[in-house]
Write a protein that holds these residues in place. Structure first.
Motif, mmCIF file in Angstrom:
data_model
loop_
_atom_site.group_PDB
_atom_site.id
_atom_site.type_symbol
_atom_site.label_atom_id
_atom_site.label_comp_id
_atom_site.label_asym_id
_atom_site.label_seq_id
_atom_site.Cartn_x
_atom_site.Cartn_y
_atom_site.Cartn_z
ATOM 1 N N ILE A 119 0.894 -1.168 0.000
ATOM 2 C CA ILE A 119 0.000 0.000 0.000
ATOM 3 C C ILE A 119 0.927 1.212 0.000
ATOM 4 O O ILE A 119 1.802 1.334 0.864
ATOM 5 C CB ILE A 119 -0.907 0.032 1.258
ATOM 6 C CG1 ILE A 119 -1.780 -1.228 1.333
ATOM 7 C CG2 ILE A 119 -1.766 1.299 1.283
ATOM 8 C CD1 ILE A 119 -2.607 -1.347 2.621
ATOM 9 N N SER A 120 0.810 2.077 -0.989
ATOM 10 C CA SER A 120 1.724 3.222 -1.093
ATOM 11 C C SER A 120 1.409 4.265 -0.029
ATOM 12 O O SER A 120 0.285 4.346 0.481
ATOM 13 C CB SER A 120 1.610 3.851 -2.481
ATOM 14 O OG SER A 120 0.368 4.530 -2.600
ATOM 15 N N CYS A 121 2.406 5.084 0.284
ATOM 16 C CA CYS A 121 2.168 6.141 1.278
ATOM 17 C C CYS A 121 1.134 7.136 0.735
ATOM 18 O O CYS A 121 0.366 7.710 1.514
ATOM 19 C CB CYS A 121 3.465 6.803 1.733
ATOM 20 S SG CYS A 121 4.300 7.814 0.511
ATOM 21 N N GLU A 122 1.098 7.291 -0.581
ATOM 22 C CA GLU A 122 0.104 8.218 -1.154
ATOM 23 C C GLU A 122 -1.327 7.711 -0.963
ATOM 24 O O GLU A 122 -2.246 8.517 -0.806
ATOM 25 C CB GLU A 122 0.411 8.465 -2.630
ATOM 26 C CG GLU A 122 1.598 9.414 -2.782
ATOM 27 C CD GLU A 122 2.104 9.511 -4.196
ATOM 28 O OE1 GLU A 122 2.432 8.442 -4.757
ATOM 29 O OE2 GLU A 122 2.155 10.626 -4.719
ATOM 30 N N GLU A 123 -1.495 6.374 -0.990
ATOM 31 C CA GLU A 123 -2.837 5.819 -0.737
ATOM 32 C C GLU A 123 -3.284 6.115 0.694
ATOM 33 O O GLU A 123 -4.440 6.457 0.937
ATOM 34 C CB GLU A 123 -2.845 4.301 -0.967
ATOM 35 C CG GLU A 123 -2.787 3.878 -2.419
ATOM 36 C CD GLU A 123 -2.699 2.362 -2.558
ATOM 37 O OE1 GLU A 123 -1.588 1.834 -2.741
ATOM 38 O OE2 GLU A 123 -3.751 1.709 -2.443
ATOM 39 N N ILE A 124 -2.346 5.961 1.641
ATOM 40 C CA ILE A 124 -2.662 6.256 3.051
ATOM 41 C C ILE A 124 -3.024 7.743 3.199
ATOM 42 O O ILE A 124 -4.041 8.095 3.811
ATOM 43 C CB ILE A 124 -1.454 5.912 3.965
ATOM 44 C CG1 ILE A 124 -1.066 4.429 3.858
ATOM 45 C CG2 ILE A 124 -1.706 6.367 5.411
ATOM 46 C CD1 ILE A 124 -1.947 3.451 4.572
ATOM 47 N N ILE A 125 -2.182 8.606 2.610
ATOM 48 C CA ILE A 125 -2.403 10.053 2.734
ATOM 49 C C ILE A 125 -3.741 10.444 2.105
ATOM 50 O O ILE A 125 -4.498 11.245 2.679
ATOM 51 C CB ILE A 125 -1.230 10.832 2.089
ATOM 52 C CG1 ILE A 125 0.070 10.574 2.851
ATOM 53 C CG2 ILE A 125 -1.534 12.331 2.023
ATOM 54 C CD1 ILE A 125 1.333 10.910 2.054
ATOM 55 N N ALA A 126 -4.055 9.838 0.948
ATOM 56 C CA ALA A 126 -5.305 10.169 0.240
ATOM 57 C C ALA A 126 -6.536 9.836 1.069
ATOM 58 O O ALA A 126 -7.581 10.473 0.920
ATOM 59 C CB ALA A 126 -5.346 9.447 -1.101
ATOM 60 N N LYS A 127 -6.406 8.819 1.935
ATOM 61 C CA LYS A 127 -7.545 8.426 2.783
ATOM 62 C C LYS A 127 -7.582 9.205 4.085
ATOM 63 O O LYS A 127 -8.463 8.966 4.924
ATOM 64 C CB LYS A 127 -7.465 6.927 3.084
ATOM 65 C CG LYS A 127 -7.621 6.077 1.834
ATOM 66 C CD LYS A 127 -8.618 4.974 2.018
ATOM 67 C CE LYS A 127 -9.000 4.368 0.689
ATOM 68 N NZ LYS A 127 -10.080 3.395 0.834
ATOM 69 N N SER A 128 -6.596 10.078 4.294
ATOM 70 C CA SER A 128 -6.485 10.806 5.552
ATOM 71 C C SER A 128 -7.084 12.203 5.428
ATOM 72 O O SER A 128 -7.631 12.570 4.391
ATOM 73 C CB SER A 128 -5.025 10.891 5.985
ATOM 74 O OG SER A 128 -4.363 11.969 5.338
ATOM 75 N N PHE A 129 -6.912 12.958 6.483
ATOM 76 C CA PHE A 129 -7.439 14.331 6.537
ATOM 77 C C PHE A 129 -6.347 15.360 6.270
ATOM 78 O O PHE A 129 -6.558 16.551 6.487
ATOM 79 C CB PHE A 129 -8.066 14.558 7.928
ATOM 80 C CG PHE A 129 -7.101 14.279 9.049
ATOM 81 C CD1 PHE A 129 -6.882 12.974 9.487
ATOM 82 C CD2 PHE A 129 -6.392 15.303 9.646
ATOM 83 C CE1 PHE A 129 -5.957 12.714 10.499
ATOM 84 C CE2 PHE A 129 -5.480 15.049 10.660
ATOM 85 C CZ PHE A 129 -5.263 13.743 11.092
ATOM 86 N N ARG A 130 -5.166 14.879 5.813
ATOM 87 C CA ARG A 130 -4.041 15.795 5.594
ATOM 88 C C ARG A 130 -3.639 15.849 4.126
ATOM 89 O O ARG A 130 -3.910 14.916 3.368
ATOM 90 C CB ARG A 130 -2.792 15.299 6.338
ATOM 91 C CG ARG A 130 -2.964 15.076 7.800
ATOM 92 C CD ARG A 130 -2.364 16.202 8.594
ATOM 93 N NE ARG A 130 -2.117 15.748 9.949
ATOM 94 C CZ ARG A 130 -2.329 16.507 11.018
ATOM 95 N NH1 ARG A 130 -2.768 17.744 10.909
ATOM 96 N NH2 ARG A 130 -2.083 16.038 12.215
#
Ligand SMILES: Nc1ccnc(=O)[nH]1
Length: 150
Positions: A119-130
Motif C-alpha cells: 500500500i503506497s504512502c500516497e494511498e494512506i495520505i489520500a484516505k487521511s485528513f491531511r
C-alpha cells in the motif's frame, strides 16, 4: 542533464539518510529537515530494540517530537531511503509533517524480495485528513544498493 539547486539539496539530505541506513538492523535511514537544516536522524533498530515498530521513520519522528515536546511536525520534511510503510505513513499523517521525500518505493523493495505491505504512502495520505507533498525516487539506485551489501 541540468540539476536544479533544489534537486541538489534533496540529494544531499538523502545521502545523509543513506549514511544512517548503513547503521540499521535493516538498511533503512531517515532524516528530518526544516528550513534546510537537519534536525533529526535515525535508522532501523527493530532487532536491537526487539521492537517491530522501530522503523527508521518512526525512530526519527519520535526522536524529534520528544526533543520538541510537541507531537506536531508541521513545516518539517522527512527524507527516507525507503518509502514509508503503512505504519510509518500513518505516523506521518498523525504528526502532520508537511513533506515526504523517499528513495526506493514499496514496489521497488518488493521487486528485490523485501517484505513489504503493498500500500503506497500516497494511498494512506489520500484516505487521511491531511495534505502531504510526496517526492519519490531520489537516489533510488543507491537506496536499493544497500540491500545487496546486507
Ligand atoms: N520504509 C521502511 C521499511 C522498513 N523498515 C524501515 O525502517 N523503513
Amino acid at each position: 542533464m541540468l540539476t536544479s539547486l533544489a534537486n541538489m539539496n534533496q540529494e544531499y539530505f538523502m545521502r545523509l539518510a543513506l549514511e544512517e541506513a548503513k547503521k540499521g538492523d535493516a538498511p533503512y535511514g531517515a532524516v528530518i529537515v526544516k528550513d534546510n537544516q537537519v534536525v533529526a536522524v535515525a535508522y532501523n533498530t527493530v532487532r536491537q530494540d526487539s521492537d517491530p515498530s522501530a522503523h527508521a521513520e518512526i525512530n526519527v519522528i519520535r526522536s524529534l517530537t520528544t526533543k520538541l515536546k510537541n507531537p506536531s511536525l508541521e513545516g518539517y520534511s522527512i527524507y527516507t531511503t525507503g518509502e514509508p510503510c503503512p505504519m510509518c505513513a500513518t505516523a506521518c499523517v498523525w504528526t502532520g509533517i508537511s513533506e515526504i521525500i523517499y528513495g526506493a518505493s514499496i514496489e521497488d523493495l518488493i521487486s528485490i524480495n523485501q517484505g513489504q505491505i503493498n500500500i503506497s504512502c500516497e494511498e494512506i495520505i489520500a484516505k487521511s485528513f491531511r495534505t502531504i507533498k510526496v517526492t519519490k525516487g531520489i537516489l533510488k539506485t543507491e537506496c536499493l544498493k544497500l540491500f545487496k551489501l546486507s
